[in-house]
Design a protein around this motif. Structure first.
Motif: not given
Ligand code: PPS
Length: 568
Positions: A426-439, A470-481
């Motif tokens: 599970l790559l949850d939004g909060d978990v990812v922001r802690k471990h992969l994208s903290s900056e 995966c469970a991020p907000i992912a607000p942009y269509t182009a990025t999801r694509r």
């Protein structure tokens, strides 16, 4: 061409001794890191596969090739072999200069003595070479979206061959093949170009073609770059090796060609013919829609079905290779054998399995009959394309903060783990922001980086047969694509829009963030002060208002079952 098909062909390599010296000197030159496609082109330039080319096309040669398939000196050549570079790199390079061409690890493979530098008219190249300036054509897409803006041209001095670690014994230069044919006394050789696994019909047609031409057969598959979505070359080579055993001993050889295909139909067929001539072949099989790229953006074929055959037939004398018609072979049930489709009388039962049907059977783990393919080939394909219920996949939840993504994703993870069979991450939004994208913060740029990182990890999990949720907000269509495209190379991408309304998310305000956002204490907050582009083509839309979490997770399971990804 006056030389016999088996005398050595000119290569661009210098002697081993000079290579050593040149390599040492080349260290000080400006250097260009070759792209995977350029490495393929360079290998065939250096080993004579692209004879009579002596380097990357100069501007005059390029203009002639694009315009009329002729170089400035009048010799025939259908495909622009150009060194495309970035504007930034080109700024520091002037004609008269030498540059070192390096592979992706930095090894110097060759020196290019630059004679020309220019900005090509890519729209014209697309129209003339590929038939249309249409991004649905993979090579046109490459030309506009991957290739650099500036072309450099000039002669190439070869230092060493690109390194290959796979199937070394099956890779031959034109001169190695010529020497092999000479040694075996093969005078007439029919080449078969392919980028697909071979089944019984191919084995029958190639063998028949060789027999009719009273020739030996060279199975000459492309292992460089083929059409996106093709079966990977590792799998294909294992399949070819299995099929090779089905030909009578001493009649047939298999050799791998590190070509980067362009899918340019007629021009590509002619190019293939010239390459095969350079490899010592006297004949080449050309089929219906040879090297066709599929449909254009209007849903029509790019080329007529026989354009490629017409093109090769027209130039075969000049090239010095004879075209052999590809006989469409079908299985006649009553006689339990393959026969040419145009020789079959009415009333017999003809069996066939299309490419689409084959993929469906593989995906669903259904039977593939022995009359269609060899069991060894089917078993290799099944290893690479296990049924969907055994493949990795990604479930990608998207929705506003507080929409319930994480809760449903957690429930889904537990249910999938209860079922067992595949590892689940599970790559949850909060978990990812802690471990992969903290900056990272929440600007558009940072959100895109965040989602692409998630996509990359999920694509690796999917490739390796696991389930990524995966469970991020992912607000942009182009990025999801973009994430979808990354993952669909390896397995299914199931996009789930958790469509809880902004009002409801704000009413719940589980983390108290909406209040802070309304007060302006959190900037760029999705739904309040930053956009959310709702998906238009999600596999499933979940409404969590007044619905139990358990029920939402169950709906996802039903969707996965309907897609064949899990067994009910
Ligand atoms: S994104 O847009 O996909 O990169 O966002 P994501 O990685 O899923 O992170 C969202 C979580 O971060 C908290 N948070 C914010 N969300 C949106 N906008 C802003 N400005 C913001 N600042 C912090 C919020 O708790 C999100 O968690 P969820 O689980 O979605 O509620």
């Amino acid at each position: 061409m006056s030389m016999s098909n088996l005398t050595p062909i000119p290569e661009l390599y210098v002697s081993a001794e000079s290579a050593q010296k040149l390599k040492a000197e080349a260290g000080a030159l400006p250097s260009w890191d070759l792209t995977p496609r350029q490495i393929c082109d360079l290998e065939l330039l250096m080993n004579g596969g692209f004879y009579p080319l002596k380097g990357f096309l100069t501007e005059a040669d390029y203009d002639g090739v694009v315009e009329s398939m002729r170089m400035a000196d009048g010799s025939l050549w259908p495909m622009p072999i150009t060194l495309d570079v970035s504007e930034k790199f080109a700024e520091g390079i002037e004609p008269g200069q030498d540059i070192a061409l390096r592979d992706q690890e930095g090894v110097i493979l060759a020196i290019l003595s630059v004679t020309d530098k220019w900005e090509p008219n890519k729209a014209k190249e697309a129209e003339n070479v590929f038939g249309a300036d249409d991004l649905a054509h993979p090579a046109v897409n490459y030309l506009h979206n991957t290739a650099g803006k500036i072309y450099l041209g000039g002669p190439v001095t070869g230092i060493q061959q690109p390194v290959h670690y796979d199937f070394k014994a099956r890779r031959d230069t034109p001169n190695e093949l010529r020497a092999y044919f000479r040694k075996l006394g093969w005078r007439r050789i029919v080449a078969f170009q392919t980028r697909n696994p071979l089944h019984r019909a191919h084995q029958e047609l190639t063998f028949r073609a060789a027999k009719e031409a009273q020739a030996n057969l060279l199975i000459h598959p492309v292992v460089g770059m083929t059409k996106p979505g093709d079966v990977d070359h590792f799998t294909r080579v294992r399949c070819y090796e299995a099929v090779l055993d089905k030909y009578p001993a001493q009649t047939t050889q298999l050799s791998l060609l590190n070509l980067a295909m362009r899918m340019a139909g007629p021009r590509e067929a002619l190019w293939h013919a010239m390459i095969r001539r350079n490899h010592g072949c006297t004949h080449m099989i050309v089929g219906r829609d040879h090297a066709g790229p599929g449909k254009n953006s209007a849903g029509e074929d790019f080329y007529g079905p026989y354009d490629a055959q017409d093109m090769v037939r027209k130039h075969q004398d000049e090239v010095g290779i004879e075209m052999v018609d590809f006989k469409h072979m079908v299985y006649v049930q009553e006689r339990a054998q393959y026969e040419p489709a145009d020789e079959i009388e009415e009333g017999v039962t003809v069996l066939n399995i299309s490419g689409t049907e084959l993929r469906r059977r593989l995906a669903e783990g259904l039977e593939i009959p022995d009359w269609f393919s060899f069991p060894e080939v089917v078993s290799e394909l099944r290893k690479t394309r296990p049924p969907r219920a055994q493949q990795g996949f990604t479930v990608f939840f998207t929705g506003l903060s507080g929409s319930g993504k994480s809760t449903v994703a957690n429930a889904l993870m537990v249910k999938l783990m209860e079922m067992g069979g595949r590892p689940v991450t599970l790559l949850d939004g909060d978990v990812v922001r802690k471990h992969l994208s903290s900056e990272l913060g929440f600007s558009k740029e940072h959100r895109d980086i965040n989602i692409k990182r998630i996509g990359y990890v999920a694509s690796e999990i999917t490739k390796n047969g696991g389930i990524a949720i995966c469970a991020p907000i992912a607000p942009y269509t182009a990025t999801r694509r973009a994430v979808r495209e990354m993952i669909e190379q390896y397995g299914a991408f199931v996009e789930i829009h958790v469509a809880t309304s902004l009002e409801e998310c704000e009413r719940r305000d589980r983390k108290g963030l909406y209040k802070l956002a309304r007060e302006g204490k959190i900037k760029e907050f999705t739904g309040i002060s930053d956009p959310y582009e709702a998906p238009g083509n999600a596999e499933l839309v979940l409404d969590t208002e007044n619905v139990e979490v358990d029920h939402c997770a169950h709906q996802v399971l039903l969707k996965l079952e309907a897609m064949g990804l899990i067994k009910g």
